[in-house]
Design an enzyme around this catalytic site. Structure first.
Site, PDB file in Angstrom:
ATOM      1  N   GLU A   1       8.695  44.693  34.395  1.00 43.83           N
ATOM      2  CA  GLU A   1       7.773  44.058  35.341  1.00 43.83           C
ATOM      3  C   GLU A   1       8.449  43.791  36.684  1.00 43.83           C
ATOM      4  O   GLU A   1       7.852  43.980  37.736  1.00 43.83           O
ATOM      5  CB  GLU A   1       7.224  42.747  34.757  1.00 43.83           C
ATOM      6  CG  GLU A   1       6.246  42.949  33.622  1.00 43.83           C
ATOM      7  CD  GLU A   1       5.012  43.728  34.037  1.00 43.83           C
ATOM      8  OE1 GLU A   1       4.639  43.697  35.215  1.00 43.83           O
ATOM      9  OE2 GLU A   1       4.419  44.379  33.167  1.00 43.83           O
TER      10      GLU A   1
ATOM     11  N   GLN B   1       8.638  46.688  42.539  1.00 48.04           N
ATOM     12  CA  GLN B   1       9.421  47.289  43.627  1.00 48.04           C
ATOM     13  C   GLN B   1       9.010  48.718  43.962  1.00 48.04           C
ATOM     14  O   GLN B   1       9.092  49.132  45.097  1.00 48.04           O
ATOM     15  CB  GLN B   1      10.902  47.329  43.242  1.00 48.04           C
ATOM     16  CG  GLN B   1      11.532  45.989  43.082  1.00 48.04           C
ATOM     17  CD  GLN B   1      11.475  45.192  44.350  1.00 48.04           C
ATOM     18  OE1 GLN B   1      10.967  44.082  44.353  1.00 48.04           O
ATOM     19  NE2 GLN B   1      11.955  45.747  45.446  1.00 48.04           N
TER      20      GLN B   1
ATOM     21  N   LEU C   1      16.313  50.100  44.501  1.00 48.61           N
ATOM     22  CA  LEU C   1      14.990  49.510  44.266  1.00 48.61           C
ATOM     23  C   LEU C   1      14.576  48.579  45.403  1.00 48.61           C
ATOM     24  O   LEU C   1      13.403  48.276  45.555  1.00 48.61           O
ATOM     25  CB  LEU C   1      14.984  48.723  42.944  1.00 48.61           C
ATOM     26  CG  LEU C   1      14.911  49.585  41.682  1.00 48.61           C
ATOM     27  CD1 LEU C   1      15.173  48.744  40.445  1.00 48.61           C
ATOM     28  CD2 LEU C   1      13.552  50.253  41.565  1.00 48.61           C
TER      29      LEU C   1
ATOM     30  N   TYR D   1      14.874  44.920  47.883  1.00 50.69           N
ATOM     31  CA  TYR D   1      14.622  43.501  47.669  1.00 50.69           C
ATOM     32  C   TYR D   1      15.612  42.945  46.652  1.00 50.69           C
ATOM     33  O   TYR D   1      15.272  42.550  45.528  1.00 50.69           O
ATOM     34  CB  TYR D   1      13.172  43.288  47.208  1.00 50.69           C
ATOM     35  CG  TYR D   1      12.705  41.853  47.369  1.00 50.69           C
ATOM     36  CD1 TYR D   1      12.810  41.203  48.592  1.00 50.69           C
ATOM     37  CD2 TYR D   1      12.160  41.153  46.305  1.00 50.69           C
ATOM     38  CE1 TYR D   1      12.394  39.889  48.740  1.00 50.69           C
ATOM     39  CE2 TYR D   1      11.740  39.839  46.443  1.00 50.69           C
ATOM     40  CZ  TYR D   1      11.862  39.219  47.667  1.00 50.69           C
ATOM     41  OH  TYR D   1      11.450  37.929  47.807  1.00 50.69           O
TER      42      TYR D   1
ATOM     43  N   TYR E   1       2.656  35.593  37.972  1.00 52.33           N
ATOM     44  CA  TYR E   1       2.366  36.955  37.504  1.00 52.33           C
ATOM     45  C   TYR E   1       3.343  37.380  36.397  1.00 52.33           C
ATOM     46  O   TYR E   1       2.930  37.822  35.320  1.00 52.33           O
ATOM     47  CB  TYR E   1       2.442  37.983  38.664  1.00 52.33           C
ATOM     48  CG  TYR E   1       2.466  39.378  38.103  1.00 52.33           C
ATOM     49  CD1 TYR E   1       1.302  39.972  37.656  1.00 52.33           C
ATOM     50  CD2 TYR E   1       3.678  40.064  37.927  1.00 52.33           C
ATOM     51  CE1 TYR E   1       1.318  41.219  37.047  1.00 52.33           C
ATOM     52  CE2 TYR E   1       3.705  41.305  37.325  1.00 52.33           C
ATOM     53  CZ  TYR E   1       2.524  41.875  36.895  1.00 52.33           C
ATOM     54  OH  TYR E   1       2.544  43.098  36.281  1.00 52.33           O
TER      55      TYR E   1
ATOM     56  N   ASP F   1      -2.122  40.880  39.664  1.00 52.13           N
ATOM     57  CA  ASP F   1      -1.291  41.567  40.649  1.00 52.13           C
ATOM     58  C   ASP F   1      -2.251  42.264  41.618  1.00 52.13           C
ATOM     59  O   ASP F   1      -3.469  42.033  41.551  1.00 52.13           O
ATOM     60  CB  ASP F   1      -0.312  42.538  39.958  1.00 52.13           C
ATOM     61  CG  ASP F   1      -1.018  43.716  39.307  1.00 52.13           C
ATOM     62  OD1 ASP F   1      -2.279  43.716  39.259  1.00 52.13           O
ATOM     63  OD2 ASP F   1      -0.331  44.640  38.855  1.00 52.13           O
TER      64      ASP F   1
ATOM     65  N   CYS G   1     -14.740  56.498  40.617  1.00 47.35           N
ATOM     66  CA  CYS G   1     -15.813  55.747  39.953  1.00 47.35           C
ATOM     67  C   CYS G   1     -16.513  56.602  38.900  1.00 47.35           C
ATOM     68  O   CYS G   1     -16.998  56.080  37.897  1.00 47.35           O
ATOM     69  CB  CYS G   1     -16.828  55.264  40.987  1.00 47.35           C
ATOM     70  SG  CYS G   1     -16.077  54.197  42.235  1.00 47.35           S
TER      71      CYS G   1
ATOM     72  N   CYS H   1     -20.375  47.757  37.456  1.00 45.96           N
ATOM     73  CA  CYS H   1     -19.605  47.484  38.672  1.00 45.96           C
ATOM     74  C   CYS H   1     -20.553  47.116  39.827  1.00 45.96           C
ATOM     75  O   CYS H   1     -21.346  47.950  40.278  1.00 45.96           O
ATOM     76  CB  CYS H   1     -18.753  48.689  39.047  1.00 45.96           C
ATOM     77  SG  CYS H   1     -17.853  48.420  40.588  1.00 45.96           S
TER      78      CYS H   1
END
Ligand code: SF4
Length: 362
Positions: free
Chosen positions: A48, A53, A91, A93, A131, A149, A209, A218
């Protein structure tokens, strides 16, 4: 409680059917990803963190290498920070990689190396927000924890035709997630089905869709407003940055620079790099406190970090025998990739020396 109109009742029953269809679709169509074959909360947590990232395809290799190197919470907690940064290198960050290690240490200290089955305790761990807590607890333990998310927020916003800006949509989506997450078994599957729908069918651009399991319920599709949801973000103006990266070699070693311990990409390594600008056009790396004799240009690399569009000129250089200032070191060529490198450093090393590069990142 006000009585529901027959129209509202029909809408709710269509949504109820949509939920069943979404789950059936997920069981049939879900991608076979390695972290979906385990219920180990540690392995799911790492996946996760990485999926926040970069793309799924790029994460697979990183995740496998990371778990081979740090197979459990204790191994990560005990690892030197530089090793964790090296495994994360590419990755971007890097604060997230440091937080992973800090959270592993907190898990060992507070919970004997085990993930607590309690959302509040999980959210108290460094770098773990609502999250990630929802993802780990619902997927690993099937606890009825919601999550939102970007994919889930978009799916809900279109499914329920909620037109608002990104901040308001996030808050609203968390309320829907809390309402809709199954209270018995099945929260992990439900959360993953929503994320999978957003990642593969209800995509930001050109959602499919016609293949969507919830199309019949929807609201955005029924009202013809799919293209308006979510509202496009106002992007900040890009900033152009010009860098000169010095490629300096001596007897099989490469001159490398460790970035300062604070600021962006703190503690990562790069080839010695200086920023140039119309206001400060000098090529000479006064910031590095080292005389470098400029040689020929080797090429140009481009890189993007947030709104910065970076153009990096690679230039060969020579240095005399003077001792190196702090943060500069000669690193043997075959040991360079063991360092936690910036994304730009990997591009520079690939171009200048053919040293392998991995997918892009900070
Ligand atoms: S029908 Fe289209 S807009 Fe609605 S949830 Fe499915 S893919 Fe998204």
């Amino acid at each position: 409680m006000p009585k529901k109109s027959s129209k509202q009742g029909a809408t709710e029953s269509a949504r109820f059917e949509g939920r069943a269809r979404l789950l059936a679709w997920y069981r049939r169509e879900r991608r076979d990803l390695p972290w979906r074959r385990t219920s180990d909360p540690y392995a799911i947590w790492i996946s996760e963190a990485m999926l926040q990232q970069t793309r799924v395809e790029a994460v697979i290799g990183y995740w496998q290498r990371f778990l081979a190197r740090f197979p459990d919470v204790r191994a990560l907690a005990q690892a030197p920070e530089q090793d964790v940064l090296a495994a994360w290198s590419g990755l971007g960050y890097y604060r997230r990689a440091r937080a992973l290690r800090a959270a592993a240490q907190a898990l060992v200290e507070r919970h004997d190396g085990e993930f607590p089955r309690d959302a509040e305790l999980v959210r108290e761990l460094p770098g773990i927000g609502p999250y990630t807590a929802g993802a780990v607890l619902s997927i690993a333990f099937d606890l009825p924890e919601p999550l939102v998310d970007g994919n889930v927020a978009r799916v809900f916003a279109r499914w329920f035709a909620h037109e608002a800006d990104a901040v308001a949509t996030q808050k609203w989506a968390w309320e829907r997630a809390r309402e809709l997450v199954p209270t018995g078994a099945g929260a992990g599957e439900w959360n993953q089905a929503l994320m999978e729908l957003g990642a593969t069918v209800c995509t930001p651009q050109r959602p499919r869709c016609e293949s969507c399991p919830v199309a019949s319920s929807c609201a955005a599709l029924a009202r013809g407003v799919v293209a308006r949801i979510p509202r496009p973000k106002v992007r900040p103006e890009p900033v152009d940055v010009e860098l000169v990266a010095w490629v300096v070699e001596r007897r099989g070693s490469i001159l490398m620079e460790e970035r300062p311990a604070d600021g962006r990409m703190a503690g990562l390594w790069q080839v010695p790099t200086v920023q140039v600008s119309p206001a400060r056009p000098e090529l000479f790396p006064s910031r590095l406190a080292l005389e470098i004799e400029p040689g020929p240009e080797l090429g140009v690399e481009r890189h993007a970090i947030t709104r910065h569009r970076i153009r990096m000129v690679l230039r060969r250089g020579e240095v005399g025998r003077a001792s190196l200032p702090e943060r500069l070191r000669w690193i043997p060529r075959d040991e360079v990739t063991a360092l936690p490198l910036t994304g730009m450093a990997r591009k520079a090393l690939a171009q200048a020396f053919g040293i392998g590069k991995r997918p892009s990142g900070g």
